[in-house]
Motif scaffolding. Structure first.
Motif, PDB file in Angstrom:
ATOM      1  N   ALA A 164     -22.291  11.930 -39.353  1.00 16.16           N
ATOM      2  CA  ALA A 164     -23.417  11.387 -40.102  1.00 16.16           C
ATOM      3  C   ALA A 164     -23.063  11.225 -41.585  1.00 16.16           C
ATOM      4  N   VAL A 165     -22.386  12.218 -42.150  1.00 18.43           N
ATOM      5  CA  VAL A 165     -22.006  12.144 -43.569  1.00 18.43           C
ATOM      6  C   VAL A 165     -20.987  11.032 -43.787  1.00 18.43           C
ATOM      7  N   LEU A 166     -19.979  10.948 -42.912  1.00 15.54           N
ATOM      8  CA  LEU A 166     -18.965   9.900 -43.057  1.00 15.54           C
ATOM      9  C   LEU A 166     -19.573   8.513 -42.890  1.00 15.54           C
ATOM     10  N   SER A 167     -20.524   8.374 -41.946  1.00 13.12           N
ATOM     11  CA  SER A 167     -21.193   7.087 -41.755  1.00 13.12           C
ATOM     12  C   SER A 167     -22.007   6.709 -42.991  1.00 13.12           C
ATOM     13  N   ALA A 168     -22.706   7.668 -43.590  1.00  7.97           N
ATOM     14  CA  ALA A 168     -23.483   7.394 -44.802  1.00  7.97           C
ATOM     15  C   ALA A 168     -22.564   6.986 -45.950  1.00  7.97           C
ATOM     16  N   GLU A 170     -19.669   5.433 -45.651  1.00  9.30           N
ATOM     17  CA  GLU A 170     -19.173   4.081 -45.374  1.00  9.30           C
ATOM     18  C   GLU A 170     -20.235   3.035 -45.725  1.00  9.30           C
ATOM     19  N   VAL A 171     -21.487   3.301 -45.384  1.00  9.82           N
ATOM     20  CA  VAL A 171     -22.561   2.368 -45.743  1.00  9.82           C
ATOM     21  C   VAL A 171     -22.723   2.304 -47.262  1.00  9.82           C
ATOM     22  N   SER A 172     -22.552   3.436 -47.946  1.00  9.35           N
ATOM     23  CA  SER A 172     -22.610   3.440 -49.411  1.00  9.35           C
ATOM     24  C   SER A 172     -21.509   2.572 -49.996  1.00  9.35           C
ATOM     25  N   ARG A 173     -20.335   2.623 -49.375  1.00  8.30           N
ATOM     26  CA  ARG A 173     -19.223   1.791 -49.855  1.00  8.30           C
ATOM     27  C   ARG A 173     -19.544   0.307 -49.673  1.00  8.30           C
ATOM     28  N   GLN A 174     -20.153  -0.055 -48.542  1.00 10.70           N
ATOM     29  CA  GLN A 174     -20.554  -1.445 -48.318  1.00 10.70           C
ATOM     30  C   GLN A 174     -21.643  -1.861 -49.313  1.00 10.70           C
ATOM     31  N   PHE A 175     -22.581  -0.957 -49.573  1.00 13.51           N
ATOM     32  CA  PHE A 175     -23.664  -1.249 -50.511  1.00 13.51           C
ATOM     33  C   PHE A 175     -23.112  -1.513 -51.910  1.00 13.51           C
ATOM     34  N   ARG A 176     -22.204  -0.649 -52.370  1.00 16.54           N
ATOM     35  CA  ARG A 176     -21.609  -0.847 -53.689  1.00 16.54           C
ATOM     36  C   ARG A 176     -20.829  -2.152 -53.745  1.00 16.54           C
ATOM     37  N   GLN A 177     -20.104  -2.468 -52.667  1.00 13.64           N
ATOM     38  CA  GLN A 177     -19.313  -3.695 -52.641  1.00 13.64           C
ATOM     39  C   GLN A 177     -20.202  -4.933 -52.709  1.00 13.64           C
ATOM     40  N   GLU A 178     -21.360  -4.892 -52.051  1.00 14.84           N
ATOM     41  CA  GLU A 178     -22.278  -6.034 -52.106  1.00 14.84           C
ATOM     42  C   GLU A 178     -22.812  -6.244 -53.525  1.00 14.84           C
ATOM     43  N   LEU A 179     -23.092  -5.154 -54.232  1.00 17.84           N
ATOM     44  CA  LEU A 179     -23.566  -5.285 -55.607  1.00 17.84           C
ATOM     45  C   LEU A 179     -22.467  -5.841 -56.515  1.00 17.84           C
ATOM     46  N   ILE A 180     -21.229  -5.364 -56.318  1.00 18.72           N
ATOM     47  CA  ILE A 180     -20.115  -5.882 -57.121  1.00 18.72           C
ATOM     48  C   ILE A 180     -19.858  -7.349 -56.791  1.00 18.72           C
ATOM     49  N   ALA A 252     -21.096  20.977 -40.867  1.00 23.25           N
ATOM     50  CA  ALA A 252     -20.449  19.662 -40.888  1.00 23.25           C
ATOM     51  C   ALA A 252     -18.946  19.784 -40.779  1.00 23.25           C
ATOM     52  N   VAL A 253     -18.359  20.757 -41.463  1.00 22.43           N
ATOM     53  CA  VAL A 253     -16.905  20.952 -41.402  1.00 22.43           C
ATOM     54  C   VAL A 253     -16.472  21.337 -39.992  1.00 22.43           C
ATOM     55  N   LEU A 254     -17.165  22.287 -39.383  1.00 23.92           N
ATOM     56  CA  LEU A 254     -16.818  22.702 -38.017  1.00 23.92           C
ATOM     57  C   LEU A 254     -17.005  21.563 -37.025  1.00 23.92           C
ATOM     58  N   ASP A 255     -18.037  20.744 -37.224  1.00 22.07           N
ATOM     59  CA  ASP A 255     -18.244  19.592 -36.342  1.00 22.07           C
ATOM     60  C   ASP A 255     -17.097  18.594 -36.462  1.00 22.07           C
ATOM     61  N   GLY A 256     -16.581  18.403 -37.685  1.00 21.38           N
ATOM     62  CA  GLY A 256     -15.458  17.492 -37.865  1.00 21.38           C
ATOM     63  C   GLY A 256     -14.209  17.950 -37.138  1.00 21.38           C
ATOM     64  N   VAL A 257     -13.992  19.279 -37.086  1.00 20.25           N
ATOM     65  CA  VAL A 257     -12.828  19.807 -36.377  1.00 20.25           C
ATOM     66  C   VAL A 257     -13.047  19.761 -34.869  1.00 20.25           C
ATOM     67  N   LYS A 258     -14.255  20.154 -34.429  1.00 21.10           N
ATOM     68  CA  LYS A 258     -14.527  20.163 -32.990  1.00 21.10           C
ATOM     69  C   LYS A 258     -14.483  18.765 -32.380  1.00 21.10           C
ATOM     70  N   LEU A 276     -19.697  13.137 -49.626  1.00 18.87           N
ATOM     71  CA  LEU A 276     -20.963  13.453 -50.298  1.00 18.87           C
ATOM     72  C   LEU A 276     -20.898  13.110 -51.785  1.00 18.87           C
ATOM     73  N   PHE A 277     -19.758  13.407 -52.418  1.00 16.67           N
ATOM     74  CA  PHE A 277     -19.613  13.070 -53.840  1.00 16.67           C
ATOM     75  C   PHE A 277     -19.619  11.554 -54.051  1.00 16.67           C
ATOM     76  N   PHE A 278     -19.038  10.812 -53.111  1.00 17.13           N
ATOM     77  CA  PHE A 278     -19.032   9.352 -53.235  1.00 17.13           C
ATOM     78  C   PHE A 278     -20.451   8.789 -53.126  1.00 17.13           C
ATOM     79  N   ILE A 279     -21.248   9.304 -52.189  1.00 19.91           N
ATOM     80  CA  ILE A 279     -22.640   8.857 -52.052  1.00 19.91           C
ATOM     81  C   ILE A 279     -23.412   9.169 -53.334  1.00 19.91           C
ATOM     82  N   GLU A 280     -23.221  10.381 -53.849  1.00 23.41           N
ATOM     83  CA  GLU A 280     -23.917  10.770 -55.077  1.00 23.41           C
ATOM     84  C   GLU A 280     -23.493   9.887 -56.246  1.00 23.41           C
ATOM     85  N   ASP A 281     -22.201   9.631 -56.376  1.00 26.37           N
ATOM     86  CA  ASP A 281     -21.713   8.794 -57.471  1.00 26.37           C
ATOM     87  C   ASP A 281     -22.240   7.367 -57.364  1.00 26.37           C
TER      88      ASP A 281
END
Length: 482
Positions: A164-168, A170-180, A252-258, A276-281
């Motif tokens: 869920a965090v990684l998907s959010a 990726e969508v944030s990256r697409q959102f920023r790219q659309e604005l740029i 979240a960390v344990l889920d990523g490993v499992k 998470l830092f990328f979404i916040e930024d």
């Protein structure tokens, strides 16, 4: 991996020659057919479509440059006797052979010796990008914010928090790219409008291109109905909860490993924190992005206006040119002033609008008469009843203490499990039990368990801890509003 380890060398030579326009149309036509025919397009079908495209261009009077020497159709004799259909058929076959040779398509021979055209993965993605660039689509910016918020707070965040965090992110990256992209498109349109040579071209570009493609489909929506402010603070608060709550972060960390996304815990922890830092930024930097987009929009408007004004001063209309010619002829005439055939003068008649209107004295302000209306007794009683009911429903510390002590029934401690809410009101009370049980001002305390136990009862999710009653009277017992 390097770029030319993925795509073959010379792939883009197809789009650099004199026939680049026809090849681009053919690639887009091939891409559209592969979307409907998922397992490949029949060779003969694609050849007929290319032949039809070539014949249409010739019938419209458009010229088609000769193909390269090695790709010319094998027609050597009797050119005057060859029909248009045979020429375009030979050119269509030559084009398909060149597409195969330059690795834009793969030709597969299947059962019954039928041949099919298949797009390699790199060709499919590139042509899809070309098609997207050619289409001025409407961008829904609020959709990006909603998807990010849904990923961080929805059911997926509980079941698979790492994904869920990684998907959010990726969508944030697409959102920023659309604005740029919107910002860069404004710059491109500004460079185009300053190169126009007539006022009509400037107006056509402003209303038919910039307004329809940028303002109507992106900028206006971003500033009004599609603004992301509705979800922005909620997303930032949710990201802060993830970063500050070590339990959520650990899950979240344990889920990523499992789930096999990462091999070790350290790698998974670093990836989740970076996401998470990328979404916040991204959402903290929206103000600067919006400001720069506004600046670029104002620059375009100023450039469009200045270009139109410059052209209007430099390019005279037909009437202005005739009047100017008559004035020059009259000025250079050898006749005297009274003998000239015509005289060009600029006159302005005096009208009532030529003079400034007299100043009028402002009338003194007359305030409205304030009328006092008595409130009927039944309305007064109704308002009083509503106030009493509001106070009764208010959650106070005393109400929370009585609620907990009543459920303890003389015991010294119990688990929060016994306070499992059945209604929304009980769920709100449970939140205040958490709050007042930790601040030391109530007649009970909450003792957290060493191992976290998450309960999901009746659609409500909460942690299970132990409630213990304080000994002796509570001097700090107050009944203030919670």
């Amino acid at each position: 991996m390097k770029l030319f380890d993925v795509i073959p060398e010379g792939l883009f030579q197809l789009l650099t020659g004199s026939n680049k326009q026809i090849y681009a149309e053919i690639l887009l036509l091939l891409f559209e057919n592969t979307q409907s025919e998922r397992f490949g397009v029949r060779y003969e079908v694609m050849r007929d479509l290319i032949q039809e495209l070539l014949e249409t261009r010739l019938e419209l009077g458009e010229s088609i440059s000769d193909l390269d020497e090695e790709e010319k159709p094998p027609i050597q004799h009797g050119l005057e006797q060859i029909s248009l259909e045979e020429v375009t058929r030979a050119k269509a076959n030559a084009i398909l052979r060149r597409l195969e040779r330059m690795r834009w398509v793969d030709v597969e021979t299947r059962s019954q010796f039928d041949r099919y055209l298949v797009l390699p993965h790199y060709a499919s993605k590139l042509i899809g990008l070309f098609k997207e660039l050619c289409e001025a689509k409407t961008v829904e910016y609020q959709r990006f914010a909603f998807l990010i918020y849904q990923s961080l707070t929805g059911e997926a965040a509980k079941q698979q928090p790492c994904s869920a965090v990684l998907s959010a992110a990726e969508v944030s990256r697409q959102f920023r790219q659309e604005l740029i992209t919107l910002y860069n498109n404004m710059k491109s349109h500004m460079e185009q409008v300053v190169q126009k040579t007539t006022i009509q071209d400037v107006l056509d570009h402003h209303f038919e291109q910039y307004k329809s493609q940028i303002i109507d489909k992106s900028y206006h929506r971003l500033k009004t109905s599609d603004h992301v402010a509705k979800y922005r603070m909620q997303i930032l608060n949710t990201v802060q909860q993830w970063l500050l709550d070590s339990t959520l972060l650990e899950e979240a960390v344990l889920d990523g490993v499992k789930s096999g996304l990462y091999a070790v815990i350290e790698e998974a922890e670093r990836a989740v924190k970076e996401a998470l830092f990328f979404i916040e930024d991204t959402f903290l930097g929206l103000d600067e992005l919006f400001y720069q987009i506004d600046v670029r929009h104002n620059q375009y408007l100023r450039s469009s206006y200045e270009r139109a004004r410059y052209l209007s001063q430099q390019n005279e209309g037909t009437e202005q040119q005739i009047a100017r010619l008559l004035e020059m002829l009259n000025r250079n005439s050898p006749l005297d002033e009274e003998d000239r055939i015509f005289s060009v003068r600029q006159t302005r008649t005096l009208t009532e609008y030529s003079l400034l209107p007299p100043r009028r004295k402002r009338a003194p302000h007359q305030p409205e008469v304030h009328v006092v209306v008595d409130i009927p007794d039944h309305i007064r009683e109704e308002l009083k009843g509503k106030s009493v009911e509001k106070i009764r429903k208010a959650v106070t510390r005393k109400k929370v203490d009585d609620y907990v002590l009543q459920r303890l029934e003389g015991r010294t401690e119990m688990e929060l499990l016994e306070l499992a809410p059945k209604t929304a009101e009980e769920f709100i009370l449970l939140g205040y039990v958490y709050l007042y049980g930790n601040d030391g001002g109530s007649r009970f305390n909450i003792r957290r368990k060493a191992e976290r136990q998450v309960l999901l009862i009746g659609g409500y999710r909460f942690d299970n801890h132990t409630i213990e009653q304080k000994r002796g009277p509570n001097k700090d017992d107050v009944s203030g509003i919670g």
